[in-house]
Write an enzyme that holds these catalytic residues in place. Structure first.
Site, mmCIF file in Angstrom:
data_model
loop_
_atom_site.group_PDB
_atom_site.id
_atom_site.type_symbol
_atom_site.label_atom_id
_atom_site.label_comp_id
_atom_site.label_asym_id
_atom_site.label_seq_id
_atom_site.Cartn_x
_atom_site.Cartn_y
_atom_site.Cartn_z
ATOM 1 N N GLY A 9 -13.695 14.537 3.213
ATOM 2 C CA GLY A 9 -12.847 13.502 3.810
ATOM 3 C C GLY A 9 -12.569 13.780 5.268
ATOM 4 N NE ARG A 36 -14.961 5.450 2.039
ATOM 5 C CZ ARG A 36 -15.504 4.462 2.717
ATOM 6 N NH1 ARG A 36 -16.771 4.150 2.507
ATOM 7 N NH2 ARG A 36 -14.807 3.774 3.603
ATOM 8 N N GLY A 97 -6.356 20.050 -2.586
ATOM 9 C CA GLY A 97 -5.033 19.503 -2.324
ATOM 10 C C GLY A 97 -4.903 18.077 -2.820
ATOM 11 C CB THR A 98 -7.320 15.932 -4.666
ATOM 12 O OG1 THR A 98 -8.323 16.150 -3.672
ATOM 13 C CG2 THR A 98 -7.400 14.507 -5.160
ATOM 14 C CE1 TYR A 122 -1.538 17.559 -8.465
ATOM 15 C CE2 TYR A 122 0.014 18.981 -9.600
ATOM 16 C CZ TYR A 122 -1.043 18.101 -9.630
ATOM 17 O OH TYR A 122 -1.623 17.775 -10.825
ATOM 18 C CG ASN A 123 3.260 20.414 -0.224
ATOM 19 O OD1 ASN A 123 3.079 21.186 0.706
ATOM 20 N ND2 ASN A 123 3.940 19.289 -0.082
ATOM 21 C CG HIS A 154 4.877 10.976 0.147
ATOM 22 N ND1 HIS A 154 5.695 11.447 -0.862
ATOM 23 C CD2 HIS A 154 4.200 12.050 0.622
ATOM 24 C CE1 HIS A 154 5.508 12.745 -0.996
ATOM 25 N NE2 HIS A 154 4.606 13.139 -0.112
ATOM 26 C CG HIS A 155 1.906 7.862 3.952
ATOM 27 N ND1 HIS A 155 0.864 7.202 3.366
ATOM 28 C CD2 HIS A 155 1.712 9.190 3.700
ATOM 29 C CE1 HIS A 155 0.054 8.064 2.791
ATOM 30 N NE2 HIS A 155 0.545 9.284 2.976
ATOM 31 C CE LYS A 158 1.939 10.952 -2.680
ATOM 32 N NZ LYS A 158 0.600 11.593 -2.557
ATOM 33 C CB THR A 165 4.909 17.681 -3.613
ATOM 34 O OG1 THR A 165 3.705 17.989 -2.904
ATOM 35 C CG2 THR A 165 5.974 18.701 -3.249
#
Length: 266
Positions: A9, A36, A97-98, A122-123, A154-155, A158, A165
Site C-alpha cells: 500500500g 494493488r 497493522g491491518t 492493531y496499533n 477516527h477519520h 475508516k 485498537t
C-alpha cells in the site's frame, strides 16, 4: 547491514509515511514498494511524493518481495492475506497493522507464523501499547464496582468499527478481569435499554473529519471516574513503531509476536 524493507500500500497515506520513515532511517533500506494492480501510481518512483527519486519503482508484482527481510502491511484483510502467502513462499518476515480480520483470517496469520516471523498489532504506536499495559493494571485493580466504557474516534474514511485498537483495549481489560470480550462487549445502545448490566464493556464509535485516532477507556465508579487516553496527532508514530518492530524481527525466522513483545512489556 541495513534491514531490507518492503511496503504494501505504498501510495496510500500510511504507506507514504512508511516510505518516508524507511528512507530517513540510516539502518533501513527500501527494497520494494507495492500497490494493488491497476493503481494510478504504478511505475512511479516510491519517493516521488517527497519531490525526489529513491530508485525504487512502485509495482504490483509480489515477486518483488524476494530478497526482502520484512514486509510492512497496513492494507486490508484480503490484500494482507495475499501478501502473507507470498511472504511464506519467499521467506519474508511480516509486520501486520491491518485491522478487520475475521476469526478464520486471524487463524491463518497464526498458522503462517510457523514458517515466518510475524508482528501483528492493531496499533504500532509505542504510546498505545504502553496504554495496554496500564489497562492491564487498572483492569485488575478496578475489577469490582467500576463500569468500563471504550470510546474511539477516527477519520471519516475508516471502514471498520469499532477500531482494531478499541477492540484490543477492551480485550485487555476483559482478560485482566477474567472475562472474554465476546461475552462482555456491548457495541450498540438504542431506545429503552434498561439499566446498565454489571460486568459489561461498552463501546462508542465516532467518525469524522481527519482524526488520526483517539482512544479513551473509562472506569466509572461511585464517586470517581478514571480515564486513560491516547490521542494520535500524526501517523508517524505508527511508522516509527513499525520500524522498531522490523528491528525486533531482524534475528527471528518464525513466531507470532505483538508490540508488547517488541517493547519488552511482557
Amino acid at each position: 547491514m541495513a534491514i531490507r524493507i518492503a511496503i504494501a500500500g505504498a501510495s496510500g497515506r500510511m504507506g507514504r509515511m512508511l516510505v518516508e520513515a524507511t528512507l530517513a532511517a540510516a539502518d533501513c533500506q527500501l527494497h520494494a514498494a507495492l500497490v494493488r494492480p491497476g493503481s494510478d501510481s504504478l511505475g512511479q518512483d516510491a519517493a516521488a511524493f517527497l519531490g525526489k527519486d529513491c530508485g525504487v519503482a512502485i509495482g504490483a508484482d509480489l515477486k518483488a518481495l524476494e530478497g526482502a527481510d520484512v514486509l510492512i502491511d497496513f492494507t486490508r484483510p484480503e490484500g494482507t492475506l495475499a501478501h502473507l502467502a507470498a511472504c511464506r513462499a519467499y521467506g519474508v518476515n511480516m509486520i501486520i497493522g491491518t485491522t478487520g480480520f475475521g476469526d478464520e483470517e486471524s487463524a491463518a496469520i497464526h498458522a503462517a507464523a510457523g514458517d515466518i516471523a510475524i508482528v501483528h498489532a492493531y496499533n504500532m504506536s509505542a504510546g498505545v501499547n504502553l496504554l495496554v499495559k496500564l489497562l492491564e493494571i487498572a483492569g485488575k485493580a478496578l475489577n469490582v464496582g467500576y463500569d468500563v466504557e471504550v470510546i474511539e474516534m477516527h477519520h471519516r474514511m475508516k471502514v471498520d468499527a469499532p477500531s482494531g485498537t478499541a477492540l484490543m483495549l477492551g480485550e485487555t481489560v476483559a482478560e485482566a478481569q477474567g472475562r472474554t470480550l465476546k461475552d462482555a462487549a456491548v457495541y450498540a445502545r438504542e431506545g429503552i435499554t434498561g439499566a446498565r448490566e454489571s460486568g459489561t464493556i461498552g463501546f462508542a464509535t465516532l467518525r469524522g473529519g481527519d482524526v488520526i485516532g483517539d482512544h479513551t477507556v473509562i472506569f466509572a465508579g461511585l464517586g470517581e471516574r478514571i480515564e486513560i487516553s491516547h490521542k494520535a496527532s500524526n501517523r508517524t508514530i505508527y511508522a516509527q513503531g513499525s520500524l522498531r518492530a522490523a528491528h525486533f524481527l531482524a534475528d527471528k525466522t518464525s513466531g507470532f509476536y505483538d508490540m508488547q513483545d517488541v517493547l519488552g512489556l511482557r
